[in-house]
Design an enzyme around this catalytic site. Structure first.
Site, short mmCIF file in Angstrom:
data_model
loop_
_atom_site.label_atom_id
_atom_site.label_comp_id
_atom_site.label_asym_id
_atom_site.label_seq_id
_atom_site.Cartn_x
_atom_site.Cartn_y
_atom_site.Cartn_z
N ASP A 162 37.05 -14.05 32.56
CA ASP A 162 36.30 -14.38 33.93
C ASP A 162 35.90 -15.92 34.07
O ASP A 162 36.12 -16.30 34.78
CB ASP A 162 35.28 -13.32 34.29
CG ASP A 162 34.29 -13.08 33.12
OD1 ASP A 162 34.35 -13.90 32.16
OD2 ASP A 162 33.44 -12.27 33.54
N ASP A 203 31.57 -20.58 30.25
CA ASP A 203 30.42 -20.91 30.18
C ASP A 203 29.89 -22.14 28.97
O ASP A 203 30.45 -23.24 29.09
CB ASP A 203 29.42 -19.85 30.48
CG ASP A 203 28.18 -20.16 30.82
OD1 ASP A 203 27.94 -21.12 31.56
OD2 ASP A 203 27.13 -19.45 30.45
N PHE A 225 24.21 -18.82 38.46
CA PHE A 225 24.70 -17.48 38.06
C PHE A 225 25.49 -16.71 39.04
O PHE A 225 24.97 -16.34 40.16
CB PHE A 225 23.66 -16.60 37.40
CG PHE A 225 24.16 -15.28 36.80
CD1 PHE A 225 24.39 -15.46 35.39
CD2 PHE A 225 24.13 -14.33 37.53
CE1 PHE A 225 24.90 -14.06 34.88
CE2 PHE A 225 24.28 -12.95 36.91
CZ PHE A 225 24.93 -13.01 35.63
N VAL A 226 26.81 -16.42 38.94
CA VAL A 226 27.52 -15.77 39.90
C VAL A 226 27.88 -14.34 39.40
O VAL A 226 28.04 -13.92 38.52
CB VAL A 226 29.00 -16.40 40.17
CG1 VAL A 226 28.59 -17.82 40.87
CG2 VAL A 226 29.72 -16.81 38.90
N ARG A 243 30.49 -5.82 40.28
CA ARG A 243 31.80 -6.01 39.65
C ARG A 243 32.92 -5.97 40.84
O ARG A 243 33.85 -6.18 40.85
CB ARG A 243 32.36 -5.18 38.51
CG ARG A 243 31.51 -5.49 37.31
CD ARG A 243 32.30 -4.88 36.06
NE ARG A 243 31.32 -5.02 34.74
CZ ARG A 243 31.28 -6.01 33.88
NH1 ARG A 243 31.69 -7.30 34.05
NH2 ARG A 243 30.06 -5.83 32.88
P1 5GP Z 1 30.08 -18.18 27.25
O1 5GP Z 1 30.16 -17.53 25.92
O2 5GP Z 1 31.18 -19.26 27.38
O3 5GP Z 1 28.79 -18.75 27.52
O4 5GP Z 1 30.02 -17.37 28.21
C1 5GP Z 1 31.17 -16.43 28.72
C2 5GP Z 1 30.73 -15.15 29.20
O5 5GP Z 1 29.42 -15.05 29.79
C3 5GP Z 1 31.46 -14.68 30.18
O6 5GP Z 1 32.79 -13.79 29.65
C4 5GP Z 1 30.69 -13.91 31.28
O7 5GP Z 1 30.92 -12.43 30.44
C5 5GP Z 1 29.48 -14.29 30.99
N1 5GP Z 1 29.06 -15.13 31.90
C6 5GP Z 1 28.97 -16.64 32.08
N2 5GP Z 1 28.24 -17.27 33.12
C7 5GP Z 1 28.38 -16.04 33.91
C8 5GP Z 1 27.87 -15.95 35.26
O8 5GP Z 1 27.52 -16.91 35.97
N3 5GP Z 1 27.76 -14.85 35.86
C9 5GP Z 1 28.25 -13.58 35.14
N4 5GP Z 1 28.27 -12.49 35.73
N5 5GP Z 1 28.59 -13.73 33.94
C10 5GP Z 1 28.61 -15.01 33.36
MG MG Z 2 32.79 -11.89 29.89
#
Ligand code: 5GP
Ligand code: MG
Length: 193
Positions: free
Chosen positions: A107, A110, A159-160, A172
């Site tokens: 999705d 980050d 944060f979305v 969701r």
């Molecule tokens: P990363 O490992 O790249 O930091 O994070 C990836 C995961 O963090 C994504 O698959 C998602 O589940 C969650 N995530 C990161 N940013 C957001 C956000 O703004 N909103 C939500 N709901 N989940 C996020």
């Molecule tokens: Mg995720």
């Protein structure tokens, strides 16, 4: 008769970043980008559940290639809005992906920790190729050096929720993607009703 779908902005959102129509149009365009790379060939999608369910389902329906689907589950934020520690694989692959063309779908990209963990896991299984596709990219937040091959939208560091993305498993099912009101970024404020 089924209840009509509400069109007003969800009351817990401070703003809508991407409307249902914008998402739909971009998903179609990403499908064309995939087509340009994969041609008519078969590939295996590995979808990161739960967040990528909507994106994966909609994207798959825009693609007429032969597709195999598997899912992988990596630990998530729980009831927090900031990623903490290292993600862990909770539920792993069942399909054999050796010598297969693999497309990992998430999705949102980050910090990059989740996608790099899953990319490594997939690479160790010796696929014919590995590409990655994310609906959203928060470039500002990157901690691990990784970029996705296909990106739906670049978004700011907010944060979305919506369109598969949750906060404490809620939101969701929103058809759009929006920013939660600060006072809703605390699951303890919810009643069970
Ligand atoms: P990363 O490992 O790249 O930091 O994070 C990836 C995961 O963090 C994504 O698959 C998602 O589940 C969650 N995530 C990161 N940013 C957001 C956000 O703004 N909103 C939500 N709901 N989940 C996020
Ligand atoms: Mg995720």
């Amino acid at each position: 008769m089924p209840a009509a779908k509400k069109t007003a902005m969800h009351p817990d959102l401070a703003e809508v970043l991407l409307t249902e129509a914008q998402i739909k149009a971009r998903v179609r365009a990403v499908a064309q980008e995939l087509k340009a790379v994969y041609g008519e060939g078969e590939f295996t999608i590995i979808s990161l559940i739960n967040g990528a369910v909507m994106f994966t389902a909609d994207l798959m329906r825009e693609i007429d290639n032969p597709i195999r689907l598997d899912c992988i589950r990596v630990s998530s934020y729980g009831s927090k809005t900031k990623s903490i520690g290292s993600p862990q694989v909770i539920y792993s692959l069942t399909l054999d992906i050796k010598d297969r063309h693999v497309l990992v779908i998430d999705d949102i990209l980050d910090t990059g920790k989740t996608l790099s963990l899953v990319s490594k896991l997939v690479r160790d299984l010796k696929p014919a190729s590995l590409r990655t596709c994310v609906l959203l990219d928060k470039k500002e937040r990157r901690e691990v050096k990784i970029e996705a091959d296909f990106v739906g939208f670049d978004i700011p560091n907010k944060f979305v929720v919506g369109y598969g993305l949750d906060f404490a498993e809620r939101y969701r099912n929103l058809p759009c993607i929006g920013v939660l009101k600060p006072e809703r970024q605390n699951a303890a404020s919810w009643s069970a009703s």
